[in-house]
Every structure is written in structure tokens, then in C-alpha cells.
Enzyme design. Structure first.
Site, PDB file in Angstrom:
ATOM      1  N   CYS A  99      35.966  29.423  39.279  1.00 32.13           N
ATOM      2  CA  CYS A  99      36.427  30.745  39.705  1.00 32.13           C
ATOM      3  C   CYS A  99      35.799  31.185  41.024  1.00 32.13           C
ATOM      4  CB  CYS A  99      36.121  31.769  38.611  1.00 32.13           C
ATOM      5  SG  CYS A  99      36.746  33.430  38.958  1.00 32.13           S
ATOM      6  N   CYS A 109      34.458  35.716  31.058  1.00 29.08           N
ATOM      7  CA  CYS A 109      34.945  37.085  31.209  1.00 29.08           C
ATOM      8  C   CYS A 109      36.274  37.324  30.494  1.00 29.08           C
ATOM      9  CB  CYS A 109      35.056  37.441  32.689  1.00 29.08           C
ATOM     10  SG  CYS A 109      36.264  36.465  33.637  1.00 29.08           S
TER      11      CYS A 109
END
Length: 378
Positions: free
Chosen positions: A86, A177
Site C-alpha cells: 500500500c 486497516c
């Protein structure tokens, strides 16, 4: 200057610190999951700090590049590293892109790391706080991003940041997340209902002899014991996703002295012959000591060959993070764009429970000098 902003303790402290240093700070919020409550709360925190706040929608990019990667790796019997992917593919890429397109001259985040120039090349560098250091997760950041970046948290100690009370303190977010605190097994079942890797199957030893049952090979990783009825001292030593098997064995089978990496890169100006001073196979936990020698196998390379990088590092897979190099022509060994190239690490001391799919990051002192993705071991 443009600051990636989540409204957490670190990004709030970074905003305050940069403002006090004389920077005109503006915040950028990346909408990765469509959580409108989070976006509104983050805007409110930016307003409280007195800084303008922008938001961009990167949900499709995040879904395609990170969530699908996460799911696919587990289903293939590998252990994904979503934060490592990410960072260059989403967070830093879109922070840099938005800044460059809107007249900002510098960028920053709340990450704990530093940047060091050595031999004309910018290196991600360990933070002052060894507990919070995030350099392991940032090894793929390209030169054009590092050249624009400031690292306000690099010299900070998290405990001191909290004690100063200059930014709101909130609970640390330690998990993945997009799971929002949920179990990844349930997430995988929802993403790939009925997939072979999510069905019950056999646990075997190395020779293929059955020793038990499992709930789905996607739910296990090397070194794991939890959730399995194994003989004393045994743990997961491998995954055979094609046959939905979990391989288990005694603790001694978890150690490997030879690691095989794909999509690798080593910066040439920090090499010590064919030796890498320090290897990390996980961000937190047990890592091998003593460094490693290496050889290179595959088309386009011979053992230990160092070559000059071209103008970019072609993206051969999502694990490359979509980040291209700056085109500086710096001397490096680069396997990211060469089909079939593999870096073979010969460790001075064995590594415990290496997991295919995980990043292996190279250090020279505090400087990150490269890394690659674990494809196999022995």
C-alpha cells in the site's frame, strides 16, 4: 507542503511540528474504503489544527491493488504484506501525484523513518525510535518520492510525542486497516466463497503422511500452531495450496539458510562485494543475524552481477507497487524487470519461519539498501 493526514496522533503531531518549523501545511486524506464518518472526523481534526484539508477518492485503486492482492496471496498459500504494498502503490504514490499536480513543493507523512543521501542515492533510513521504526515497510519508495519528502517523525520518540500532549492521543491501529478489527479468515471466506483454499483439508508431514485436519490452508502461515492439533513442538512449516494441504513438522524444520527472492533490487553504491550486512524477513519479531552473501540466477544476470539501472523499473506484478525509479542511472542490481531473475541469499545464520510472499529487506547499518519478495527457501 502537503501532509498525508489520518487524524491520528502521529499525523497530527507531524502537522504541528511542520507548522512550527515554518511550513505552510495542508492536509490530504485518502479515501480508501468509503468510510464517510472517518473522512468527516479527519476533516474536523485538520480544521481544529487550522490547516486546509483535501480529500481524494482512491477506493478503486486500493481495492484492485491492495485488497485483491491480499486475498489472492492467501488463496495461493502465500503470506501477504498489505502495508508494504500500500505504501508505494497508494499512500505515497497519490500523495506525490496530488502534490506535484497542485503546486506543492514538499510532502510528508506520519511514518517513523528518515531519509539519508549516500553516493547520489536517497535511502530510506531507520527512525530514531527503534520500537516505532517503519523503514522495513517503505523499502520500495522510489527516488522521485523520497526527493520530495520530509520525515517529521524520523527523529521523534513516540512515548515523548504522547507525553508532550501536542497532538490528540488515540489507540494505535496495528492491524490491517480494511479488516476494521475483524478476523481475516471471515474476510477471505466472504471474498472467495467456496474456494478450495478456504475448505477443510489435510495436515501432513513433509513426506505427505496425514497428521491432522485444518479449516482451510489460506488460514495458516509458517510458524503457526494455533488452531491445529499437532504433536508437541510441531508447527506449520509450509502450505501446499494446489492440494489444500498444510505441511507441519518439528521446530527444526522451520529454519532456513537459503532464501530465494523475486522482484528484488539492491542499490550498487552500498554493496560490500557479494555481501549484504543485515537481512530482515519481518518488520517485528525474530530476524536472522549476521547478514548474507548472494548470487543471482535467471535470464539477464550472472552470479553477483551489478549493472546500471535504466530509466525505470518496469512493473512486473502488483508486488512491485507500481513505483518507477527516478531514472538517475544509479548503479544497482535490479531483478524487478527481468523475467525469471532470482536473488539467492545464503544466510550467515538461519532464518526462523520465513513465509513466501513476505518482503525481505536489506540494511547497511541504518540505511535500507534494497529488498525483494520471498519466493522460496531451504
Amino acid at each position: 507542503m502537503l501532509l498525508a493526514f489520518s487524524g491520528g496522533t502521529d499525523s497530527c503531531y507531524a502537522a504541528v511540528k511542520l507548522s512550527r518549523a515554518g511550513h505552510r501545511v495542508e492536509a490530504l486524506v485518502l479515501d480508501m474504503t468509503g468510510d464517510r464518518e472517518f473522512i468527516h472526523a479527519t476533516r474536523d481534526k485538520a480544521a481544529h489544527l487550522g490547516i486546509p484539508c483535501h480529500a481524494i477518492d482512491v477506493r478503486e485503486e486500493f481495492r484492485n491493488g491492495v485488497v485483491d492482492y491480499f486475498t489472492g496471496e492467501y488463496l495461493r498459500g502465500r503470506t501477504p504484506a498489505p502495508c508494504t504494498v500500500c505504501n508505494p502503490l497508494i499512500k505515497w504514490k497519490y500523495l506525490h501525484r496530488y502534490a506535484a499536480s497542485n503546486g506543492f513543493d514538499r510532502i510528508a507523512t506520519g511514518h517513523y523513518f528518515r531519509i539519508t543521501e549516500s553516493g547520489g542515492y536517497l535511502h530510506v533510513t531507520r527512525a530514531a525510535d527503534s520500537v516505532k521504526d517503519q523503514s522495513y515497510y517503505l523499502w520500495m519508495l522510489p527516488q522521485e518520492v523520497l526527493a520530495m519528502a520530509l520525515t517529521p517523525m524520523g527523529d521523534e520518540i513516540k512515548a515523548e510525542v504522547v507525553s508532550r500532549g501536542a497532538a490528540p492521543v488515540q489507540r494505535e491501529s496495528m492491524g490491517v486497516c480494511f479488516l476494521k478489527g475483524g478476523d481475516y479468515r471471515g474476510f477471505l471466506r466472504a471474498q472467495a466463497p467456496g474456494h478450495l483454499s478456504c475448505r477443510p483439508g489435510e495436515v501432513t508431514d513433509r513426506a505427505g503422511n496425514p497428521v491432522g485436519r485444518h479449516d482451510g490452508c489460506a488460514f495458516y502461515t509458517p510458524g503457526q500452531k494455533k488452531g491445529l492439533s499437532l504433536p508437541a513442538g510441531w508447527a506449520v512449516t509450509g502450505i501446499d495450496a494446489a492440494r489444500n494441504r498444510v505441511i507441519a513438522g518439528p521446530g527444526g524444520e522451520l529454519f532456513a539458510s537459503r532464501l530465494v527472492l523475486e522482484n528484488f533490487i539492491i542499490t550498487g553504491n552500498r554493496l560490500h562485494g557479494n555481501f549484504i550486512p543485515e537481512i530482515k524477513i519481518r518488520g517485528v519479531g525474530r530476524n536472522p543475524c549476521g547478514g548474507a552473501s548472494y548470487t543471482v540466477e535467471g535470464s539477464g544476470h550472472t552470479g553477483g552481477c551489478i549493472g546500471s539501472c535504466g530509466t525505470e523499473n518496469p512493473d512486473k506484478s502488483k508486488r512491485n507497487g507500481g513505483a518507477s525509479d527516478s531514472g538517475k542511472g544509479d548503479n544497482r542490481l535490479d531483478g524487478g524487470g527481468t523475467e525469471g531473475s532470482r536473488l539467492i541469499l545464503h544466510l550467515a545464520e538461519p532464518a526462523w519461519a520465513p513465509a513466501p510472499g513476505q518482503p525481505v529487506v536489506f540494511y547497511d547499518g541504518d540505511l535500507v539498501i534494497g529488498g525483494g519478495w520471498l519466493a522460496g527457501y531451504s
